[in-house]
Design a protein around this motif. Structure first.
Motif, mmCIF file in Angstrom:
data_model
loop_
_atom_site.group_PDB
_atom_site.id
_atom_site.type_symbol
_atom_site.label_atom_id
_atom_site.label_comp_id
_atom_site.label_asym_id
_atom_site.label_seq_id
_atom_site.Cartn_x
_atom_site.Cartn_y
_atom_site.Cartn_z
ATOM 1 N N GLY A 147 0.804 -1.216 0.000
ATOM 2 C CA GLY A 147 0.000 0.000 0.000
ATOM 3 C C GLY A 147 0.836 1.265 0.000
ATOM 4 N N ARG A 148 0.202 2.365 -0.347
ATOM 5 C CA ARG A 148 0.849 3.672 -0.329
ATOM 6 C C ARG A 148 0.938 4.150 1.111
ATOM 7 N N PHE A 149 2.120 4.554 1.516
ATOM 8 C CA PHE A 149 2.348 5.026 2.877
ATOM 9 C C PHE A 149 2.310 6.545 2.888
ATOM 10 N N GLY A 150 1.498 7.128 3.778
ATOM 11 C CA GLY A 150 1.405 8.574 3.817
ATOM 12 C C GLY A 150 1.292 9.128 5.218
ATOM 13 N N GLY A 151 1.759 8.422 6.213
ATOM 14 C CA GLY A 151 1.612 8.901 7.582
ATOM 15 C C GLY A 151 2.739 8.415 8.467
ATOM 16 N N HIS A 152 2.426 8.144 9.704
ATOM 17 C CA HIS A 152 3.403 7.690 10.679
ATOM 18 C C HIS A 152 3.321 6.177 10.821
ATOM 19 N N PHE A 153 4.412 5.567 11.242
ATOM 20 C CA PHE A 153 4.387 4.146 11.575
ATOM 21 C C PHE A 153 3.816 3.987 12.979
ATOM 22 N N VAL A 154 2.661 3.377 13.094
ATOM 23 C CA VAL A 154 2.035 3.099 14.380
ATOM 24 C C VAL A 154 1.783 1.606 14.448
ATOM 25 N N GLN A 155 2.341 0.957 15.457
ATOM 26 C CA GLN A 155 2.232 -0.488 15.569
ATOM 27 C C GLN A 155 1.123 -0.950 16.503
ATOM 28 N N GLY A 156 0.700 -0.096 17.410
ATOM 29 C CA GLY A 156 -0.282 -0.517 18.398
ATOM 30 C C GLY A 156 0.363 -1.101 19.638
ATOM 31 N N HIS A 157 1.668 -0.893 19.815
ATOM 32 C CA HIS A 157 2.392 -1.360 20.997
ATOM 33 C C HIS A 157 2.518 -0.194 21.968
ATOM 34 N N VAL A 158 1.780 -0.243 23.049
ATOM 35 C CA VAL A 158 1.736 0.868 24.002
ATOM 36 C C VAL A 158 3.024 0.912 24.815
ATOM 37 N N ASP A 159 3.641 2.108 24.856
ATOM 38 C CA ASP A 159 4.886 2.298 25.605
ATOM 39 C C ASP A 159 4.637 2.806 27.015
ATOM 40 N N GLY A 160 3.496 3.408 27.250
ATOM 41 C CA GLY A 160 3.190 3.925 28.566
ATOM 42 C C GLY A 160 1.819 4.565 28.591
ATOM 43 N N VAL A 161 1.411 4.942 29.780
ATOM 44 C CA VAL A 161 0.110 5.586 29.973
ATOM 45 C C VAL A 161 0.353 7.027 30.407
ATOM 46 N N GLY A 162 -0.333 7.945 29.742
ATOM 47 C CA GLY A 162 -0.245 9.353 30.090
ATOM 48 C C GLY A 162 -1.581 9.861 30.598
ATOM 49 N N ARG A 163 -1.609 11.153 30.911
ATOM 50 C CA ARG A 163 -2.836 11.759 31.435
ATOM 51 C C ARG A 163 -3.093 13.062 30.676
ATOM 52 N N ILE A 164 -4.349 13.267 30.312
ATOM 53 C CA ILE A 164 -4.722 14.506 29.645
ATOM 54 C C ILE A 164 -4.743 15.619 30.684
ATOM 55 N N ASP A 214 -8.401 12.304 32.043
ATOM 56 C CA ASP A 214 -8.480 10.960 31.448
ATOM 57 C C ASP A 214 -7.085 10.405 31.220
ATOM 58 N N THR A 215 -6.948 9.105 31.326
ATOM 59 C CA THR A 215 -5.691 8.454 30.977
ATOM 60 C C THR A 215 -5.741 8.019 29.520
ATOM 61 N N VAL A 216 -4.563 8.011 28.892
ATOM 62 C CA VAL A 216 -4.454 7.651 27.479
ATOM 63 C C VAL A 216 -3.243 6.755 27.272
ATOM 64 N N ASN A 217 -3.333 5.911 26.261
ATOM 65 C CA ASN A 217 -2.204 5.075 25.872
ATOM 66 C C ASN A 217 -1.268 5.889 24.984
ATOM 67 N N ILE A 218 0.034 5.755 25.220
ATOM 68 C CA ILE A 218 1.038 6.469 24.435
ATOM 69 C C ILE A 218 1.923 5.457 23.721
ATOM 70 N N GLU A 219 2.059 5.648 22.418
ATOM 71 C CA GLU A 219 3.018 4.880 21.636
ATOM 72 C C GLU A 219 3.990 5.864 21.009
ATOM 73 N N CYS A 220 5.256 5.738 21.374
ATOM 74 C CA CYS A 220 6.283 6.624 20.834
ATOM 75 C C CYS A 220 6.684 6.182 19.437
ATOM 76 N N ASP A 221 7.339 7.088 18.729
ATOM 77 C CA ASP A 221 7.781 6.826 17.362
ATOM 78 C C ASP A 221 8.726 5.621 17.323
ATOM 79 N N MET A 222 8.452 4.703 16.430
ATOM 80 C CA MET A 222 9.229 3.476 16.301
ATOM 81 C C MET A 222 10.693 3.766 15.970
ATOM 82 N N VAL A 223 10.945 4.704 15.091
ATOM 83 C CA VAL A 223 12.325 5.027 14.710
ATOM 84 C C VAL A 223 13.091 5.542 15.929
#
Length: 148
Positions: free
Chosen positions: A35-52, A120-129
């Motif tokens: 497929g054509r790639f036009g965004g960020h690499f997001v794997q769905g692997h949560v690195d931590g939990v943050g808070r709004i 609210d708490t949120v899941n954070i996934e940092c940039d894979m690179v």
């Protein structure tokens, strides 16, 4: 309606363990290898939990301020990619333990951000690179910490 299995580890290290029936979550189809790639690499692997910390309007847009755990700081850069609750976004401003993101109207309308509240708490996934760079530096025996 959809149902998913959430293992004990996922429930411990993400916000998924606190969801109740009817909670809004973000789901996206994975990118096909051809497929054509036009965004960020997001794997769905949560690195931590943050808070709004803040959710504030700015014309038709919104600013989202998210506090994050200190151990994620080395993976987050200004204008870099980050996923919040699976939504691929760009860091607009970065502090020592919080970041700001400008949210466009389309994203608000088509994700769970339309229901977000401060605290609210949120899941954070940092940039894979960034994670690979930090790991390579670590394995080389170097440090990402300032020597000042």
């Amino acid at each position: 309606h959809a149902a998913f299995d959430v293992g004990p580890e996922t429930a411990r290290v993400t916000t998924l363990g606190g969801l109740v029936a009817g909670s809004i979550v973000n789901l996206e189809r994975p990118l096909r290898a051809d497929g054509r790639f036009g965004g960020h690499f997001v794997q769905g692997h949560v690195d931590g939990v943050g808070r709004i910390e803040q959710w504030r309007a700015d014309a038709d847009f919104h600013w989202l301020t998210v506090g994050f755990p200190q151990d994620l700081a080395q993976y987050i850069v200004p204008k870099g990619s980050i996923a919040i609750d699976g939504i691929s976004l760009t860091v607009a401003r970065l502090g020592a333990d919080r970041l700001d993101i400008m949210i466009v109207p389309f994203t608000i309308e088509h994700t769970n951000l339309k229901a977000v509240r401060e605290g609210d708490t949120v899941n954070i996934e940092c940039d894979m690179v960034g994670k690979y760079v930090a790991r390579s530096v670590e394995l080389a025996g170097l440090s990402l910490r300032s020597s000042r």
